[in-house]
Design a protein around this motif. Structure first.
Motif, PDB file in Angstrom:
ATOM      1  N   ALA A   1       0.835  -1.204   0.000  1.00  0.00           N
ATOM      2  CA  ALA A   1       0.000   0.000   0.000  1.00  0.00           C
ATOM      3  C   ALA A   1       0.866   1.248   0.000  1.00  0.00           C
ATOM      4  N   ARG A   2       1.884   1.253   0.822  1.00  0.00           N
ATOM      5  CA  ARG A   2       2.769   2.421   0.902  1.00  0.00           C
ATOM      6  C   ARG A   2       3.472   2.664  -0.437  1.00  0.00           C
ATOM      7  N   GLU A   3       3.905   1.595  -1.095  1.00  0.00           N
ATOM      8  CA  GLU A   3       4.570   1.745  -2.390  1.00  0.00           C
ATOM      9  C   GLU A   3       3.618   2.348  -3.431  1.00  0.00           C
ATOM     10  N   ALA A   4       2.380   1.870  -3.448  1.00  0.00           N
ATOM     11  CA  ALA A   4       1.399   2.407  -4.397  1.00  0.00           C
ATOM     12  C   ALA A   4       1.153   3.891  -4.133  1.00  0.00           C
ATOM     13  N   TYR A   5       1.032   4.247  -2.876  1.00  0.00           N
ATOM     14  CA  TYR A   5       0.820   5.653  -2.519  1.00  0.00           C
ATOM     15  C   TYR A   5       2.019   6.508  -2.928  1.00  0.00           C
ATOM     16  N   GLU A   6       3.217   6.075  -2.588  1.00  0.00           N
ATOM     17  CA  GLU A   6       4.423   6.873  -2.860  1.00  0.00           C
ATOM     18  C   GLU A   6       4.694   7.028  -4.351  1.00  0.00           C
ATOM     19  N   LEU A   7       4.491   5.959  -5.120  1.00  0.00           N
ATOM     20  CA  LEU A   7       4.678   6.079  -6.568  1.00  0.00           C
ATOM     21  C   LEU A   7       3.691   7.084  -7.164  1.00  0.00           C
ATOM     22  N   THR A   8       2.473   7.061  -6.674  1.00  0.00           N
ATOM     23  CA  THR A   8       1.464   7.995  -7.163  1.00  0.00           C
ATOM     24  C   THR A   8       1.812   9.425  -6.752  1.00  0.00           C
ATOM     25  N   ALA A   9       2.320   9.594  -5.557  1.00  0.00           N
ATOM     26  CA  ALA A   9       2.621  10.929  -5.043  1.00  0.00           C
ATOM     27  C   ALA A   9       3.731  11.623  -5.824  1.00  0.00           C
ATOM     28  N   THR A  10       4.602  10.866  -6.474  1.00  0.00           N
ATOM     29  CA  THR A  10       5.727  11.485  -7.198  1.00  0.00           C
ATOM     30  C   THR A  10       5.440  11.757  -8.668  1.00  0.00           C
ATOM     31  N   MET A  11       4.290  11.359  -9.153  1.00  0.00           N
ATOM     32  CA  MET A  11       3.989  11.496 -10.585  1.00  0.00           C
ATOM     33  C   MET A  11       4.082  12.932 -11.094  1.00  0.00           C
ATOM     34  N   HIS A  12       3.674  13.894 -10.298  1.00  0.00           N
ATOM     35  CA  HIS A  12       3.634  15.278 -10.770  1.00  0.00           C
ATOM     36  C   HIS A  12       5.027  15.858 -11.010  1.00  0.00           C
ATOM     37  N   LYS A  13       6.056  15.174 -10.558  1.00  0.00           N
ATOM     38  CA  LYS A  13       7.424  15.657 -10.734  1.00  0.00           C
ATOM     39  C   LYS A  13       8.050  15.232 -12.059  1.00  0.00           C
ATOM     40  N   ALA A  14       7.310  14.523 -12.882  1.00  0.00           N
ATOM     41  CA  ALA A  14       7.830  14.037 -14.161  1.00  0.00           C
ATOM     42  C   ALA A  14       8.255  15.205 -15.040  1.00  0.00           C
ATOM     43  N   SER A  15       9.296  14.985 -15.823  1.00  0.00           N
ATOM     44  CA  SER A  15       9.831  16.062 -16.660  1.00  0.00           C
ATOM     45  C   SER A  15       9.202  16.118 -18.051  1.00  0.00           C
ATOM     46  N   ASP A  16       8.595  15.011 -18.504  1.00  0.00           N
ATOM     47  CA  ASP A  16       7.961  15.027 -19.822  1.00  0.00           C
ATOM     48  C   ASP A  16       6.810  14.014 -19.860  1.00  0.00           C
ATOM     49  N   LYS A  17       6.102  13.992 -21.001  1.00  0.00           N
ATOM     50  CA  LYS A  17       4.931  13.121 -21.122  1.00  0.00           C
ATOM     51  C   LYS A  17       5.289  11.651 -21.013  1.00  0.00           C
ATOM     52  N   THR A  18       6.432  11.278 -21.539  1.00  0.00           N
ATOM     53  CA  THR A  18       6.859   9.885 -21.467  1.00  0.00           C
ATOM     54  C   THR A  18       7.081   9.468 -20.019  1.00  0.00           C
ATOM     55  N   GLU A  19       7.723  10.334 -19.252  1.00  0.00           N
ATOM     56  CA  GLU A  19       7.998  10.013 -17.857  1.00  0.00           C
ATOM     57  C   GLU A  19       6.713   9.974 -17.026  1.00  0.00           C
ATOM     58  N   VAL A  20       5.804  10.911 -17.238  1.00  0.00           N
ATOM     59  CA  VAL A  20       4.559  10.887 -16.462  1.00  0.00           C
ATOM     60  C   VAL A  20       3.749   9.645 -16.803  1.00  0.00           C
ATOM     61  N   SER A  21       3.791   9.238 -18.060  1.00  0.00           N
ATOM     62  CA  SER A  21       3.100   8.015 -18.459  1.00  0.00           C
ATOM     63  C   SER A  21       3.736   6.792 -17.800  1.00  0.00           C
ATOM     64  N   LEU A  22       5.057   6.754 -17.781  1.00  0.00           N
ATOM     65  CA  LEU A  22       5.777   5.645 -17.155  1.00  0.00           C
ATOM     66  C   LEU A  22       5.490   5.585 -15.653  1.00  0.00           C
ATOM     67  N   LEU A  23       5.545   6.735 -14.995  1.00  0.00           N
ATOM     68  CA  LEU A  23       5.264   6.785 -13.561  1.00  0.00           C
ATOM     69  C   LEU A  23       3.813   6.387 -13.277  1.00  0.00           C
ATOM     70  N   GLY A  24       2.910   6.807 -14.140  1.00  0.00           N
ATOM     71  CA  GLY A  24       1.503   6.430 -13.985  1.00  0.00           C
ATOM     72  C   GLY A  24       1.303   4.930 -14.130  1.00  0.00           C
ATOM     73  N   ASP A  25       2.004   4.333 -15.095  1.00  0.00           N
ATOM     74  CA  ASP A  25       1.927   2.882 -15.272  1.00  0.00           C
ATOM     75  C   ASP A  25       2.492   2.151 -14.055  1.00  0.00           C
ATOM     76  N   GLN A  26       3.599   2.652 -13.528  1.00  0.00           N
ATOM     77  CA  GLN A  26       4.192   2.034 -12.336  1.00  0.00           C
ATOM     78  C   GLN A  26       3.238   2.132 -11.146  1.00  0.00           C
ATOM     79  N   ALA A  27       2.602   3.270 -11.002  1.00  0.00           N
ATOM     80  CA  ALA A  27       1.649   3.458  -9.901  1.00  0.00           C
ATOM     81  C   ALA A  27       0.453   2.522 -10.060  1.00  0.00           C
ATOM     82  N   ARG A  28      -0.059   2.397 -11.283  1.00  0.00           N
ATOM     83  CA  ARG A  28      -1.176   1.485 -11.536  1.00  0.00           C
ATOM     84  C   ARG A  28      -0.775   0.043 -11.226  1.00  0.00           C
ATOM     85  N   ASP A  29       0.435  -0.350 -11.657  1.00  0.00           N
ATOM     86  CA  ASP A  29       0.924  -1.701 -11.379  1.00  0.00           C
ATOM     87  C   ASP A  29       1.073  -1.926  -9.871  1.00  0.00           C
ATOM     88  N   ALA A  30       1.496  -0.895  -9.154  1.00  0.00           N
ATOM     89  CA  ALA A  30       1.646  -1.014  -7.699  1.00  0.00           C
ATOM     90  C   ALA A  30       0.297  -1.190  -7.025  1.00  0.00           C
TER      91      ALA A  30
END
Length: 155
Positions: free
Chosen positions: A113-142
């Motif tokens: 649960a903590r991993e899913a929360y933390e991955l989601t919390a960092t998404m807004h720090k992405a530098s480009d669309k590819t990174e935000v998409s990747l972080l979003g996928d990681q959060a969804r997988d978590a």
């Protein structure tokens, strides 16, 4: 004398029957209480885990929206509103995480649960669309990983 002995045996038999019946009833009542408590805890965990998954999923959506509104116009009102909404969703998700920590029976559920929360919390720090998409996928997988682990806690 034989009548007294027969009466005494009957009374003792009755008393023994009452004691045995009481012992069995006490055990049955204790088993029923344990079962009811386990069912109540299972239902509570189901609700808490489901609420957490939903809260983090909404938080993830809010983080995507926040990032895209900032990318479109960092000084615009749409970005400000998206950021405020992301903060609100973060609070809801954090509250749901605390509830998971209170009812989980294993550290593995809490860690997922903590991993899913933390991955989601960092998404807004992405530098480009590819990174935000990747972080979003990681959060969804978590979140999916959390659900998989949590499901074993409610069986």
């Amino acid at each position: 004398m034989a009548g007294v002995l027969s009466a005494l045996i009957a009374v003792l038999g009755t008393l023994l029957g009452v004691l045995v019946t009481q012992a069995f009833q006490r055990r049955a009542a204790e088993r029923d209480q344990v079962f009811a408590t386990q069912q109540q805890l299972r239902a509570e965990r189901m609700g808490v885990y489901s609420d957490f998954a939903g809260a983090v999923t909404e938080f993830r959506r809010g983080q995507h929206d926040r990032w895209h509104r900032k990318d479109e116009d960092p000084d615009g009102s749409a970005y400000f509103e998206a950021r405020v909404e992301a903060y609100r969703l973060r609070g809801v998700a954090l509250h749901a995480l605390f509830r998971v920590q209170l009812v989980a029976s294993s550290q593995g559920v809490i860690d997922a649960a903590r991993e899913a929360y933390e991955l989601t919390a960092t998404m807004h720090k992405a530098s480009d669309k590819t990174e935000v998409s990747l972080l979003g996928d990681q959060a969804r997988d978590a979140v999916e990983h959390f659900v998989q682990i949590a499901s074993s806690d409610v069986r």
